[in-house]
Design an enzyme around this catalytic site. Structure first.
Site, PDB file in Angstrom:
ATOM      1  N   ARG A 112       0.840  -1.203   0.000  1.00 51.75           N
ATOM      2  CA  ARG A 112       0.000   0.000   0.000  1.00 51.75           C
ATOM      3  C   ARG A 112       0.866   1.240   0.000  1.00 51.75           C
ATOM      4  O   ARG A 112       2.001   1.223   0.488  1.00 51.75           O
ATOM      5  CB  ARG A 112      -0.940   0.018   1.192  1.00 51.75           C
ATOM      6  CG  ARG A 112      -0.295   0.066   2.583  1.00 51.75           C
ATOM      7  CD  ARG A 112       0.077   1.457   3.057  1.00 51.75           C
ATOM      8  NE  ARG A 112       0.327   1.503   4.488  1.00 51.75           N
ATOM      9  CZ  ARG A 112       1.133   2.373   5.074  1.00 51.75           C
ATOM     10  NH1 ARG A 112       1.824   3.233   4.350  1.00 51.75           N
ATOM     11  NH2 ARG A 112       1.287   2.378   6.386  1.00 51.75           N
ATOM     12  N   GLU A 211      -6.582   7.680   7.704  1.00 51.41           N
ATOM     13  CA  GLU A 211      -5.409   8.419   8.207  1.00 51.41           C
ATOM     14  C   GLU A 211      -4.830   9.335   7.129  1.00 51.41           C
ATOM     15  O   GLU A 211      -4.441  10.472   7.389  1.00 51.41           O
ATOM     16  CB  GLU A 211      -4.336   7.441   8.701  1.00 51.41           C
ATOM     17  CG  GLU A 211      -3.070   8.149   9.159  1.00 51.41           C
ATOM     18  CD  GLU A 211      -2.062   7.199   9.803  1.00 51.41           C
ATOM     19  OE1 GLU A 211      -2.469   6.185  10.392  1.00 51.41           O
ATOM     20  OE2 GLU A 211      -0.860   7.493   9.706  1.00 51.41           O
ATOM     21  N   ARG A 215      -5.315   5.680   0.630  1.00 50.10           N
ATOM     22  CA  ARG A 215      -4.402   4.561   0.817  1.00 50.10           C
ATOM     23  C   ARG A 215      -4.693   3.678  -0.390  1.00 50.10           C
ATOM     24  O   ARG A 215      -5.831   3.198  -0.553  1.00 50.10           O
ATOM     25  CB  ARG A 215      -4.698   3.797   2.111  1.00 50.10           C
ATOM     26  CG  ARG A 215      -4.203   4.493   3.380  1.00 50.10           C
ATOM     27  CD  ARG A 215      -2.688   4.350   3.529  1.00 50.10           C
ATOM     28  NE  ARG A 215      -2.150   5.192   4.584  1.00 50.10           N
ATOM     29  CZ  ARG A 215      -1.902   4.788   5.834  1.00 50.10           C
ATOM     30  NH1 ARG A 215      -2.190   3.558   6.196  1.00 50.10           N
ATOM     31  NH2 ARG A 215      -1.381   5.619   6.707  1.00 50.10           N
ATOM     32  N   CYS A 257       1.280  11.076   9.125  1.00 45.97           N
ATOM     33  CA  CYS A 257       2.223  10.619  10.144  1.00 45.97           C
ATOM     34  C   CYS A 257       3.625  10.582   9.547  1.00 45.97           C
ATOM     35  O   CYS A 257       3.814  10.091   8.425  1.00 45.97           O
ATOM     36  CB  CYS A 257       1.817   9.221  10.609  1.00 45.97           C
ATOM     37  SG  CYS A 257       2.963   8.478  11.784  1.00 45.97           S
ATOM     38  N   THR A 259       5.986   8.647   9.946  1.00 40.42           N
ATOM     39  CA  THR A 259       6.494   7.304   9.622  1.00 40.42           C
ATOM     40  C   THR A 259       6.188   6.912   8.184  1.00 40.42           C
ATOM     41  O   THR A 259       6.785   5.981   7.651  1.00 40.42           O
ATOM     42  CB  THR A 259       5.873   6.212  10.533  1.00 40.42           C
ATOM     43  OG1 THR A 259       4.457   6.193  10.320  1.00 40.42           O
ATOM     44  CG2 THR A 259       6.176   6.448  11.984  1.00 40.42           C
ATOM     45  N   ARG A 266       4.094   0.593   2.405  1.00 38.64           N
ATOM     46  CA  ARG A 266       4.289  -0.540   3.309  1.00 38.64           C
ATOM     47  C   ARG A 266       4.000  -1.803   2.512  1.00 38.64           C
ATOM     48  O   ARG A 266       2.884  -2.040   2.073  1.00 38.64           O
ATOM     49  CB  ARG A 266       3.342  -0.447   4.518  1.00 38.64           C
ATOM     50  CG  ARG A 266       3.708  -1.452   5.622  1.00 38.64           C
ATOM     51  CD  ARG A 266       2.940  -1.185   6.900  1.00 38.64           C
ATOM     52  NE  ARG A 266       1.650  -1.832   6.934  1.00 38.64           N
ATOM     53  CZ  ARG A 266       1.437  -3.093   7.318  1.00 38.64           C
ATOM     54  NH1 ARG A 266       2.441  -3.854   7.705  1.00 38.64           N
ATOM     55  NH2 ARG A 266       0.215  -3.594   7.318  1.00 38.64           N
ATOM     56  N   ARG A 295       3.843  -6.897  12.611  1.00 36.75           N
ATOM     57  CA  ARG A 295       2.502  -6.522  13.080  1.00 36.75           C
ATOM     58  C   ARG A 295       1.680  -7.791  13.269  1.00 36.75           C
ATOM     59  O   ARG A 295       2.056  -8.860  12.797  1.00 36.75           O
ATOM     60  CB  ARG A 295       1.792  -5.597  12.075  1.00 36.75           C
ATOM     61  CG  ARG A 295       2.447  -4.230  11.978  1.00 36.75           C
ATOM     62  CD  ARG A 295       1.659  -3.259  11.098  1.00 36.75           C
ATOM     63  NE  ARG A 295       2.322  -1.959  11.068  1.00 36.75           N
ATOM     64  CZ  ARG A 295       1.859  -0.879  10.452  1.00 36.75           C
ATOM     65  NH1 ARG A 295       0.700  -0.938   9.801  1.00 36.75           N
ATOM     66  NH2 ARG A 295       2.511   0.256  10.491  1.00 36.75           N
ATOM     67  N   GLU A 300      -1.901  -3.042  12.344  1.00 35.58           N
ATOM     68  CA  GLU A 300      -1.200  -2.333  13.405  1.00 35.58           C
ATOM     69  C   GLU A 300      -1.930  -2.442  14.744  1.00 35.58           C
ATOM     70  O   GLU A 300      -3.165  -2.423  14.783  1.00 35.58           O
ATOM     71  CB  GLU A 300      -1.115  -0.856  12.999  1.00 35.58           C
ATOM     72  CG  GLU A 300      -0.131  -0.081  13.819  1.00 35.58           C
ATOM     73  CD  GLU A 300       0.029   1.337  13.289  1.00 35.58           C
ATOM     74  OE1 GLU A 300      -0.912   1.875  12.695  1.00 35.58           O
ATOM     75  OE2 GLU A 300       1.127   1.892  13.487  1.00 35.58           O
TER      76      GLU A 300
HETATM   77  P1  ADP Z   1      -1.682  -0.083   6.861  1.00 30.13           P
HETATM   78  O1  ADP Z   1      -1.172  -1.263   6.157  1.00 30.13           O
HETATM   79  O2  ADP Z   1      -2.475   0.790   5.976  1.00 30.13           O
HETATM   80  O3  ADP Z   1      -0.591   0.630   7.567  1.00 30.13           O
HETATM   81  P2  ADP Z   1      -2.817  -1.848   8.920  1.00 30.13           P
HETATM   82  O4  ADP Z   1      -1.511  -2.293   9.468  1.00 30.13           O
HETATM   83  O5  ADP Z   1      -3.875  -1.538   9.923  1.00 30.13           O
HETATM   84  O6  ADP Z   1      -2.695  -0.537   8.017  1.00 30.13           O
HETATM   85  O7  ADP Z   1      -3.341  -2.974   7.931  1.00 30.13           O
HETATM   86  C1  ADP Z   1      -4.565  -2.797   7.270  1.00 30.13           C
HETATM   87  C2  ADP Z   1      -5.193  -4.122   6.914  1.00 30.13           C
HETATM   88  O8  ADP Z   1      -4.413  -4.772   5.943  1.00 30.13           O
HETATM   89  C3  ADP Z   1      -5.307  -5.087   8.104  1.00 30.13           C
HETATM   90  O9  ADP Z   1      -6.539  -5.752   8.050  1.00 30.13           O
HETATM   91  C4  ADP Z   1      -4.194  -6.057   7.846  1.00 30.13           C
HETATM   92  O10 ADP Z   1      -4.407  -7.339   8.395  1.00 30.13           O
HETATM   93  C5  ADP Z   1      -4.221  -6.126   6.332  1.00 30.13           C
HETATM   94  N1  ADP Z   1      -2.968  -6.636   5.765  1.00 30.13           N
HETATM   95  C6  ADP Z   1      -1.736  -6.124   5.887  1.00 30.13           C
HETATM   96  N2  ADP Z   1      -0.833  -6.853   5.231  1.00 30.13           N
HETATM   97  C7  ADP Z   1      -1.511  -7.887   4.669  1.00 30.13           C
HETATM   98  C8  ADP Z   1      -1.142  -8.995   3.854  1.00 30.13           C
HETATM   99  N3  ADP Z   1       0.115  -9.181   3.466  1.00 30.13           N
HETATM  100  N4  ADP Z   1      -2.126  -9.837   3.477  1.00 30.13           N
HETATM  101  C9  ADP Z   1      -3.407  -9.648   3.834  1.00 30.13           C
HETATM  102  N5  ADP Z   1      -3.810  -8.620   4.587  1.00 30.13           N
HETATM  103  C10 ADP Z   1      -2.886  -7.736   5.006  1.00 30.13           C
HETATM  104  N1  ARG Z   2       0.540   7.581  16.333  1.00 29.29           N
HETATM  105  C1  ARG Z   2       0.871   6.218  16.592  1.00 29.29           C
HETATM  106  C2  ARG Z   2       2.112   6.149  17.443  1.00 29.29           C
HETATM  107  O1  ARG Z   2       2.725   7.146  17.671  1.00 29.29           O
HETATM  108  C3  ARG Z   2       1.043   5.427  15.311  1.00 29.29           C
HETATM  109  C4  ARG Z   2       2.285   5.731  14.544  1.00 29.29           C
HETATM  110  C5  ARG Z   2       2.573   4.907  13.315  1.00 29.29           C
HETATM  111  N2  ARG Z   2       1.399   4.365  12.708  1.00 29.29           N
HETATM  112  C6  ARG Z   2       0.575   4.994  11.920  1.00 29.29           C
HETATM  113  N3  ARG Z   2      -0.498   4.379  11.540  1.00 29.29           N
HETATM  114  N4  ARG Z   2       0.823   6.208  11.485  1.00 29.29           N
HETATM  115  O2  ARG Z   2       2.484   5.076  17.886  1.00 29.29           O
END
Ligand code: ADP
Ligand code: ARG
Length: 343
Positions: A112, A211, A215, A257, A259, A266, A295, A300
């Site tokens: 993403r 956020e 995305r 953010c 990060t 990601r 994660r 997250e």
């Molecule tokens: P982001 O990836 O946008 O930072 P999250 O960590 O919350 O946000 O992930 C968003 C969704 O994507 C969650 O439901 C997570 O389980 C799913 N996800 C992340 N990576 C994978 C993957 N490789 N395969 C399937 N689902 C995934």
């Molecule tokens: N604000 C949260 C922290 O400081 C999340 C930071 C990284 N993750 C994110 N989705 N931006 O831990």
């Protein structure tokens, strides 16, 4: 504003770098939109488990509050903010043969990027009208997508709870009520202006006004990383014919953010590592060496279930998109080798 009292348990980078000296210099600063220090650190101050603790309200936040944000960026990405960020989204340069051809470990791959529109406030400072206008602009750009990418936009407002929960459970949709976003002001007017676009197979998806304003997501079962990357890049290029994303030479794509700055990318796999999950010392030594983030299964701030982990690149700024994906790839190859060695 008085010097903020972060609690003892708070280990955020915001707390670390907001020294009294820095505070005195930036406490009364505001961006042209009127975004100030209080809003910038509000989430970190009120969530003691924050690791970062700041959310920008606009692109200008990064320069106005650079005394605080630059050390945060440098600490997270290991990249100095005085260098230039480089982008490379050419799939031909990506060298990531499927690390798990037999399908023993990798369940799925997802890449993403976060994007925000130029000349618009970021989500923490956007007005309801601007958010709604932005949603319409994005939906219009998405109507350009054809073939495999063709799909439909589903507004969150009016979506049944059943459908919403199913999309979340299946890893397609963002969760609701994230407390970090809540304190940053990113959940205002929820669910208005929010939604999800996806193609028929749900291999291409776009989240709107969570956020980040966008995305953009490509995902599928298995470990064909290149196919996932190629689909993502094709879609982004098409969308860019109608949308201009906020970008800076030094910070790359501008995101809420710090990060996510830079590539805002990601790249992750869901991977089963039963042996390594019993050897967390070995596991974390590898993730540290390869700059990976672990994660849980629902993203997250969630836990792993059934020894399945979400493994992704941690660095997004100072690496190109191709390098960010390759960082994840090399790490996953090392994890699979270590998992096999423990059999
Ligand atoms: P982001 O990836 O946008 O930072 P999250 O960590 O919350 O946000 O992930 C968003 C969704 O994507 C969650 O439901 C997570 O389980 C799913 N996800 C992340 N990576 C994978 C993957 N490789 N395969 C399937 N689902 C995934
Ligand atoms: N604000 C949260 C922290 O400081 C999340 C930071 C990284 N993750 C994110 N989705 N931006 O831990």
């Amino acid at each position: 504003m008085n010097y903020p009292l972060f609690s003892k348990e708070n280990n955020s980078l915001a707390k670390k770098y907001l020294t009294k000296e820095v505070f005195e210099t930036i406490k009364d600063k505001k961006t042209s939109l009127g975004y100030g220090l209080e809003r910038l650190i509000h989430s970190g101050l009120n969530n003691d488990d924050s690791e970062i603790g700041v959310y920008a309200g606009d692109k200008e936040s990064y320069s106005t509050f650079s005394l605080l944000i630059s050390p945060i960026i440098e600490s997270y990405h290991g990249f100095t903010t005085s260098s230039l960020h480089k982008s490379n989204m050419n799939p031909e340069d990506l060298d990531t043969p499927n690390p798990d051809k037999e399908g023993m470990y990798i369940l799925s791959t997802r890449i993403r990027v976060g994007r925000n529109l130029e000349n618009m406030p970021l989500g923490a400072a956007i007005s309801k009208e601007e958010r709604n206008r932005l949603e319409a602009m994005v939906v219009d750009a998405l109507s350009l997508l054809e073939g495999e990418l063709a799909g439909e936009y589903y507004a969150l407002d009016g979506m049944s709870k059943d459908v919403q929960n199913r999309l979340i459970k299946d890893h397609f949709l963002f969760k609701e009520g994230d407390r970090f976003l809540e304190y940053a002001g990113l959940n205002r007017d929820w669910p208005k202006g929010r939604g999800i676009y996806h193609n028929i197979n749900k291999t291409f998806l776009v989240w709107v006004n969570e956020e980040d304003q966008l995305r953009i997501i490509s995902m599928q079962e298995g470990g064909d990383i290149k196919e996932v990357f190629t689909r993502l890049v094709t879609a982004i290029k098409r969308m860019e014919s109608r949308l201009t994303f906020s970008y800076s030479e030094k910070l790359g794509y501008i995101t809420s953010c710090p990060t996510n700055l830079g590539t805002a990318m990601r790249a992750s796999v869901h991977i089963a590592l039963p042996n390594l999950s019993n050897r967390m010392d070995k596991f974390t030594a590898i993730t540290k060496q390869y700059h990976l983030q672990i994660r849980g299964i629902d993203g997250e701030h969630t836990q792993s279930k059934g020894h399945i982990f979400d493994i992704s690149n941690a660095r997004r700024l100072g690496v190109t998109e191709v390098q960010a994906v390759e960082e994840m790839y090399h790490g996953v190859v090392a994890l699979i080798a270590a998992e096999k060695a423990l059999d």
